[in-house]
Motif scaffolding. Structure first.
Motif, mmCIF file in Angstrom:
data_model
loop_
_atom_site.group_PDB
_atom_site.id
_atom_site.type_symbol
_atom_site.label_atom_id
_atom_site.label_comp_id
_atom_site.label_asym_id
_atom_site.label_seq_id
_atom_site.Cartn_x
_atom_site.Cartn_y
_atom_site.Cartn_z
ATOM 1 N N GLU A 243 -34.054 -5.062 -83.876
ATOM 2 C CA GLU A 243 -33.032 -4.411 -83.977
ATOM 3 C C GLU A 243 -33.185 -3.108 -85.072
ATOM 4 N N SER A 244 -32.303 -2.337 -85.036
ATOM 5 C CA SER A 244 -32.162 -1.021 -85.783
ATOM 6 C C SER A 244 -31.853 -1.415 -87.439
ATOM 7 N N THR A 245 -32.294 -0.715 -88.267
ATOM 8 C CA THR A 245 -31.794 -0.810 -89.593
ATOM 9 C C THR A 245 -30.328 -0.246 -89.499
ATOM 10 N N VAL A 246 -29.521 -1.150 -90.445
ATOM 11 C CA VAL A 246 -27.939 -0.628 -90.267
ATOM 12 C C VAL A 246 -27.636 -0.350 -91.725
ATOM 13 N N LEU A 247 -27.086 0.811 -91.937
ATOM 14 C CA LEU A 247 -26.740 1.826 -93.108
ATOM 15 C C LEU A 247 -25.290 1.802 -93.474
ATOM 16 N N ASP A 248 -24.919 1.172 -94.285
ATOM 17 C CA ASP A 248 -23.299 1.658 -94.727
ATOM 18 C C ASP A 248 -23.071 2.931 -95.225
ATOM 19 N N LEU A 249 -22.338 3.731 -94.764
ATOM 20 C CA LEU A 249 -22.069 5.106 -95.515
ATOM 21 C C LEU A 249 -20.677 5.199 -95.860
ATOM 22 N N THR A 250 -19.896 3.921 -96.081
ATOM 23 C CA THR A 250 -18.353 4.129 -95.941
ATOM 24 C C THR A 250 -18.150 3.706 -97.688
ATOM 25 N N GLY A 251 -18.993 3.548 -98.478
ATOM 26 C CA GLY A 251 -18.667 3.373 -99.754
ATOM 27 C C GLY A 251 -20.090 3.738 -100.535
ATOM 28 N N LYS A 252 -20.569 2.778 -101.455
ATOM 29 C CA LYS A 252 -22.044 2.702 -101.996
ATOM 30 C C LYS A 252 -22.846 2.580 -100.884
ATOM 31 N N ILE A 253 -23.898 3.224 -100.673
ATOM 32 C CA ILE A 253 -24.770 3.259 -99.684
ATOM 33 C C ILE A 253 -25.653 2.117 -99.770
ATOM 34 N N LYS A 254 -25.547 1.414 -98.757
ATOM 35 C CA LYS A 254 -26.397 0.206 -98.727
ATOM 36 C C LYS A 254 -26.914 -0.379 -97.470
ATOM 37 N N ILE A 255 -28.143 -1.012 -97.290
ATOM 38 C CA ILE A 255 -28.611 -1.588 -96.007
ATOM 39 C C ILE A 255 -27.740 -2.897 -95.629
#
Length: 317
Positions: free
Chosen positions: A181-193
């Motif tokens: 599956e794809s890498t999931v990146l959170d862009l809603t606060g501190k950027i993290k995987i």
């Protein structure tokens, strides 16, 4: 394996037309992506989204990834920022998912986002699914086409074996190019995987000019892959092993292990991308051979190995 299923189709104009009609009526189809095969339905349709959850027996707290053709479509549903645009330019379409803030005016069904104010979005690169997305006026919610916590499918036969005739159309595009599956990146606060994939934190960090960390724990489940048990063949599994009894399946990596009846080599060349592509295929093969235990050698924790180890840890739970 021979195709004995009447619901698996090669992609052509006729099947494209049928697939579009089916999706517009809030039905679910099995589609290929470059990562794994998915169950696709309109992300704007409560009926379609509920069907996906029901088919997968998926917990309602686990949101779906919404797939788009391009930026124009996306701008209706999420708040787009500069960081996202920088990454989109370099990595899309491709095997990366972004968690972003959902617009209040968005038509995405709240069930697809597990009633959160965020949404996980992706732009797949597989040509067949891009053709389908380009001809729809709504995005597609597409989780992997397997029962919840089970092994993700990497070809059309896997999907048919999982759901039999509950899915009327499954489009065949051979084996998935990437296989996890794809890498999931959170862009809603501190950027993290939130979930590692074939696109590494190093690659993302290079584009953004900063170090990107892997999230230790999701307090709120913002994306798939956060449940404790996942990607599992439902066979007891031991990781980081150096040998295995001949009665157990032994997943190996590289040339140094002797080939025997019970060994399954992820990559003889010690290629981690190849190992990722073979992982779920090996799980299914082992399951069909009725092994009662799986032993796995230590996999290097770099590049695609980070994602492989993530899947192995979840599968071993």
């Amino acid at each position: 394996m021979k195709n004995i299923y009447s619901n698996i189709f090669k992609f052509n104009k006729n099947i494209l037309s049928k697939t579009l009609k089916y999706l517009k009526k809030s039905n679910i189809v099995g589609l290929p992506t470059e990562t794994v095969y998915g169950l696709a339905g309109s992300a704007y349709s409560k009926k379609a989204v509920k069907k996906i959850y029901s088919l997968k027996k998926r917990p309602k707290i686990n949101p779906l990834i919404v797939h788009y053709y391009n930026l124009k479509n996306l701008s209706n549903d999420v708040e787009i920022n500069k960081t996202f645009l920088k990454l989109y330019k370099k990595l899309c379409p491709g095997p990366i998912t972004f968690v972003m803030k959902k617009k209040k005016s968005s038509k995405i069904c709240s069930f697809a986002t597990a009633k959160l104010n965020t949404v996980a979005v992706r732009f797949p690169s597989n040509r067949k699914i891009r053709t389908i997305l380009s001809k729809l006026n709504f995005p597609l919610a597409i989780p992997s086409a397997n029962k919840s916590t089970g092994i993700s499918p990497v070809n059309a036969l896997d999907v048919a074996e999982e759901f039999k005739n509950k899915i009327k159309i499954i489009i065949d595009d051979g084996n998935s190019k990437i296989g996890i599956e794809s890498t999931v990146l959170d862009l809603t606060g501190k950027i993290k995987i939130l979930r590692p994939g074939i696109i590494s934190s190093k690659k993302i960090g290079k584009i953004l000019g900063k170090k990107i960390q892997l999230a230790k724990k999701q307090n709120k489940i913002k994306s798939p892959g956060a449940l404790k048990k996942h990607y599992s063949p439902n066979i007891p599994m031991k990781l980081n092993q150096i040998k295995a009894s001949k009665n157990y399946a032994f997943i190996i990596f590289g040339k140094k292990y002797k080939k025997t009846k019970n060994t399954f080599n992820l990559s003889k060349k010690s290629n981690l991308d190849e190992a990722a592509k073979n992982l779920y295929r090996m799980f299914r093969k082992i399951k069909k051979l009725n092994y009662k235990k799986i032993y796995v050698v230590k996999i290097p924790n770099k590049g695609a190995g980070v994602a492989i180890n993530d899947r192995l840890r979840h599968a071993a739970n």
